[in-house]
Design a protein around this motif. Structure first.
Motif, PDB file in Angstrom:
ATOM      1  N   GLN A 461       0.935  -1.309   0.137  1.00 18.37           N
ATOM      2  CA  GLN A 461      -0.235  -0.041  -0.121  1.00 18.37           C
ATOM      3  C   GLN A 461       0.819   1.313   0.136  1.00 18.37           C
ATOM      4  O   GLN A 461       2.019   1.335   0.940  1.00 18.37           O
ATOM      5  CB  GLN A 461      -1.091   0.135   1.145  1.00 18.37           C
ATOM      6  N   ALA A 462       0.692   2.233  -0.998  1.00 21.24           N
ATOM      7  CA  ALA A 462       1.634   3.399  -0.980  1.00 21.24           C
ATOM      8  C   ALA A 462       1.055   4.430  -0.166  1.00 21.24           C
ATOM      9  O   ALA A 462      -0.026   4.522  -0.117  1.00 21.24           O
ATOM     10  CB  ALA A 462       1.753   3.573  -2.437  1.00 21.24           C
ATOM     11  N   PRO A 463       1.964   5.005   0.294  1.00 22.07           N
ATOM     12  CA  PRO A 463       1.330   6.370   0.954  1.00 22.07           C
ATOM     13  C   PRO A 463       0.752   7.527  -0.056  1.00 22.07           C
ATOM     14  O   PRO A 463       1.161   7.383  -1.264  1.00 22.07           O
ATOM     15  CB  PRO A 463       2.801   7.121   1.638  1.00 22.07           C
ATOM     16  N   GLN A 464      -0.146   8.085   0.401  1.00 21.69           N
ATOM     17  CA  GLN A 464      -0.815   9.094  -0.516  1.00 21.69           C
ATOM     18  C   GLN A 464       0.269  10.162  -1.132  1.00 21.69           C
ATOM     19  O   GLN A 464       1.142  10.661  -0.455  1.00 21.69           O
ATOM     20  CB  GLN A 464      -1.833   9.866   0.392  1.00 21.69           C
ATOM     21  N   GLY A 465      -0.073  10.171  -2.439  1.00 26.61           N
ATOM     22  CA  GLY A 465       0.890  11.340  -3.101  1.00 26.61           C
ATOM     23  C   GLY A 465       2.206  10.565  -3.721  1.00 26.61           C
ATOM     24  O   GLY A 465       3.111  11.251  -4.260  1.00 26.61           O
ATOM     25  N   LEU A 466       2.390   9.104  -3.465  1.00 17.80           N
ATOM     26  CA  LEU A 466       3.649   8.497  -3.890  1.00 17.80           C
ATOM     27  C   LEU A 466       3.683   9.005  -5.333  1.00 17.80           C
ATOM     28  O   LEU A 466       4.702   9.225  -5.849  1.00 17.80           O
ATOM     29  CB  LEU A 466       3.570   7.170  -3.530  1.00 17.80           C
ATOM     30  N   PHE A 467       2.791   8.565  -6.123  1.00 17.40           N
ATOM     31  CA  PHE A 467       2.925   8.470  -7.447  1.00 17.40           C
ATOM     32  C   PHE A 467       2.915   9.884  -8.117  1.00 17.40           C
ATOM     33  O   PHE A 467       3.735  10.283  -8.948  1.00 17.40           O
ATOM     34  CB  PHE A 467       1.963   7.822  -8.371  1.00 17.40           C
TER      35      PHE A 467
END
Length: 500
Positions: A461-467
């Motif tokens: 699960q990526a942290p928000q804003g990663l991409f």
């Protein structure tokens, strides 16, 4: 029905009549496009080098003209960027769409001629309006404002009167002046370079506008809509734009976003229309309300060829013509266009769903699929699987990327996922199990390999804003840029894993 919607309805009926030829005379239409293009191209340096004047059939055309990539045409394009004329196309080309694509570091400058704008890009934009009017006759979408969310790179002078920019910026610069009163935000905001500042300005200046239609990329609109909802303390975007009823979208598949858009725009009047407009041309429009396949646009002065999947890596593949394709197979798209892209491998892959008329779905890109273990996983597969998993696990996805974990000595391989959620699942591993099962349902090759050489997928699960942060670091935040969702190597995922 208002005045403008009434006008569009009237013209739409005439255009729908013309489109009947797509079913009755598709090969004749395509032949007309090819020989019109060759007649123009014979006057160019490229046409003289390849004997266009002597081409009297498609078979001759594919014998004397090679399949091309951007690197093949780069020497001509670089001279064109310095002001040279009649290299690839006979008319002066003064506009170039800057695109780095999803896999290339080095920028591409796609020529955009006046003929391309007239016969492809603008014709496709008009046809999208006509198609919407035909499919949704009760709609009043065009009697309000259309919010167009385009590129973040304004047009700049490169050499003499040569200009470079995002395709959306080029279209805005060449659009008739009267169209500006139909759109929001203002032109100066639309052409802002700073994507984050542009989103802020759009959010603050369109709040009191009668926005009825959205036009752009689903993932980028998600960012804008969620910001406006949060900033204004409302539950849905229809609390701000109560008359919103149409989204004309493209760039990325809507499939993973359908459920979240239903929540953000909970209106029974809301309709969606998919299009396929790239820097190289406008190629497809959804033509049925209950089928999201795209109608292949045959009369846009573009000639199409198709490379079967087993020949994608062949530098000199044999292409198929329209009458040779079959439903259900994946093909790499080859185009000849009124900007001087001759037998050009655009990099996109499609699968036909019908041949009467010719309708298709975009399945991915020739460089964006995973076949590390013979699983032939396409973006179309992963989009469907993650949409189903999100629905079953009551979650909402923002974006994702996938790469293979290669087999080691005595160990099986796997796929490794990084997913950024707007609403995360309560149990990420249960989500992974669900996603793995959905992949097995939509791709029989993946299912077969899961019984032999592949372990269950690995999910993060990526942290928000990663991409978005990664896109920003690469100078690709906003516009038509997007995260590469599938990779046959681990280059991108290795950059992202330390940031989790």
């Amino acid at each position: 029905m208002g005045l403008f919607d009434g006008i569009i309805q009237g013209v739409s009926a005439l255009r729908m009549k013309e489109l009947e030829r797509y079913t009755t005379d598709p090969f004749e239409i395509q032949s007309e496009q090819l020989f019109w293009l060759l007649g123009k191209g014979a006057k160019t340096l490229y046409g003289k080098q390849h004997g266009f004047a002597g081409v009297d059939s498609f078979d001759t055309y594919r014998k004397v003209v090679p399949i091309t990539t951007y690197d093949d045409l780069r020497p001509y394009i670089e001279k064109g960027l310095k002001g040279a004329d009649s290299l690839l196309w006979p008319e002066p080309v003064r506009w170039y769409a800057k695109s780095s694509g999803t896999t290339e570091k080095r920028s591409k400058f796609i020529p955009v001629s006046e003929s391309s704008l007239k016969h492809s890009h603008f014709k496709g934009s008009r046809d999208a309006l006509y198609m919407a009017a035909n499919l949704f006759p009760e709609s009043d979408a065009f009697d309000g404002k259309t919010l167009a969310l385009g590129g973040s790179q304004s047009v700049t002078n490169k050499e003499k009167d040569i200009r470079v920019g995002d395709l959306s910026a080029i279209m805005l610069a060449n659009a008739p002046a009267w169209t500006n009163w139909l759109k929001v935000p203002s032109l100066d905001i639309m052409l802002m370079d700073d994507w984050e500042q542009k989103i802020d300005m759009i959010a603050s200046t369109t709040i009191f506008q009668d926005v009825r239609c959205l036009a752009g990329v689903p993932s980028w609109f998600l960012t804008l809509i969620q910001k406006m909802i949060a900033d204004n303390g409302v539950k849905t975007i229809t609390d701000i734009w109560p008359n919103l009823e149409l989204f004309i979208h493209g760039g990325v598949s809507m499939e993973p976003y359908r459920e979240i858009y239903k929540k953000l725009i909970p209106s029974e009047r809301m309709n969606y229309l998919e299009t396929y407009n790239a820097s190289e041309g406008f190629f497809g429009i959804q033509s049925s309300a209950d089928d999201d396949s795209l109608l292949l646009m045959l009369d846009y002065k573009t000639y199409y060829e198709f490379i079967p999947m087993n020949d994608w890596d062949n530098p000199t593949p044999k292409t198929l013509t329209l009458d040779e394709v079959v439903v259900g197979e994946n093909y790499a798209l080859v185009i000849t266009t009124p900007s001087g892209l001759w037998r050009y491998r655009i990099g996109d892959t499609i699968r036909f769903t019908s041949t009467k008329p010719y309708k298709f779905k975009i399945t991915g890109r020739t460089k964006l699929f995973i076949n590390a273990f013979g699983e032939e996983l396409m973006i179309d597969n992963t989009n469907k699987a993650i949409a189903a998993a999100c629905k079953k696990c009551d979650s909402e996805m923002y974006d994702y990327t996938v790469a293979p974990i290669f087999m080691g000595e005595g160990s099986r391989g796997a796929h490794e996922w990084i997913v950024e959620f707007t609403t995360p699942p309560t149990d990420i591993e249960k989500f992974g199990d669900t996603l793995d099962n959905e992949l097995r349902k939509v791709n029989s090759d993946y299912d077969a390999k899961r019984n032999s050489v592949l372990n269950r997928l690995v999910i993060h699960q990526a942290p928000q804003g990663l991409f978005n942060n990664w896109l920003k670091s690469e100078g690709k935040l906003g516009g038509q840029h997007k995260i590469p969702r599938l990779s046959n190597n681990r280059q991108l995922i290795e950059q992202l894993l330390p940031k989790l």
